[in-house]
Structures are given as C-alpha cells and as structure tokens.
Write a protein that holds these residues in place. Sequence first.
Motif: not given
Length: 261
Positions: A186, A189-190
């Motif tokens: 996560y 991806d951020s």
Amino acid sequence: LLVARLVHGIVVDPLPGELYMPPSQLLLLSVGACFLPALTALEPPSERTLDLARHAIEVLGAIAMVGILYVGLRGVFQGSVLYRLATPVLNPISVGHLGVSVMIVAMCGFAGSGPGARLLRSLLVLLSVTVIVGSVSRGPILAALVAALLLAARPRAGAQIKLFGVVLRVVLVAGAIGAIAVAINYLEDSGIIDVVERLTETLQDVASQERTAMIVGAWQQFTEHPFVGSAFVERRFMMNPHNVILESMMAVGVVGLGLLL
C-alpha cells in the motif's frame, strides 16, 4: 588477538592504502565500543541484572527507535520518498538490528507480564517491526523472521510442547508477515516508500556484489596465512568482509577462529 592485529596494521606496520575509516576512529570503535563493553560478559549475570538489562533495552531502544523514525520520516512529511531508515552516523543495518534486538527482548518479556505490560510490549514489537522493515536491510529482516519463528515454537516455562499451540503461533506469525507485506504494498503504491526493488534484487545490487568480492578476497588472504592470519581488513577494498567468522579467519587465522567458535 584482534586488538593486537589492529595495532600492528595501523601503528607497527601500517597497511598500504586508505582504510574505510580514519585509523583513530577505527581504534576508538574497536576498543571503546566493542572490546571494553564486552568485558562485562566476563561477570556471570544475576537474575536481577538480566531483568535490569531487559528493561533498559526496552526503554532505551524505544527512545532510540522513535528518534530514528522522526529523523527518517521528517523527509516523508515534506514530500520525499523513504528509501531506507538511517542517520548520518547509523547505517541502515545498524538501525535494523536495533529493531531486531528490541523485538526479541520484548517478545521474551511477554511471559509472566500483566495485561498493561503485555499491551506496552505489543506496541514495542510493532514499533520494532516498523523500524526493521523501514531499514530495508536484508540481514535484520531475515534475523527477525527466524527469531519470531523460534520464539513462536518455544514452549512456556514448565509447559509441554503441544503441536496445536506451535501451529497456532506459527500461523499468527505468518499472518503478521502477510499484514506487513500488504502495508508495504500500500505504501509503495502511494509513493511514500520504495523498498521492494531492493528486496527483490538480492545479490544483484552493487553493495551485494562488492561484499561477495570481499568474501572471496578474505578467503584468499586466509588461505595464504592460515595460522596467524593476514590483516584486519580485506586488502582490495580495505574494509571488513562483513562476515564475523570469515573475518576472524582472515585476521587471526585458525587460532582466532577456534577462539571465536
């Protein structure tokens, strides 16, 4: 023997070439930060001493890790991408092993702890894992996984080993690892961190290739001087070969290896 080899290679018969750190700093670290503190191990510790040491590791380790996270994440809050947790004087592997050490001590302290202490130690383990992963150093990450699995399989004091209990603990460890992987994905991806590339390119990056070359060079130095050793550094790179067993063979030969083992 290692101190004698160090003094010989720096003062008596200086090695040709430039060392990976100034000789004065190398002597200070070797004698002041390694040899003298290690002398305390000559005194058999009492149970009270071990308890004091455990609490000191937990408290001081927590303070150190919070400080390191503050330094590392300050750039993230300003829009930078976090590659590895470190400071100007603490390299990522040192940061990672700090997290591993505190994690092991905290997990060992769960037995016999009250609800409040268990909650605090759970938070400390979570903080330690964050620092270990944030260091993106493969050695500490592997050490943390092995330690967690060993502690999960360890029976409580006076209790018998039960297969169901061991399996349950291992499943919990696996679930925690999965949760960490999801969190890393996560954050990747951020655009907050960038760690996966380093972990997936094991032995392909420049640092790994250099260390492989150091290991080969250190082994050659040992085979040329197997009894008394060759030098306290690998002569091509003029630094330690990043392997304590091989380093002892390279520096002080089979005698030093025997003492180490």
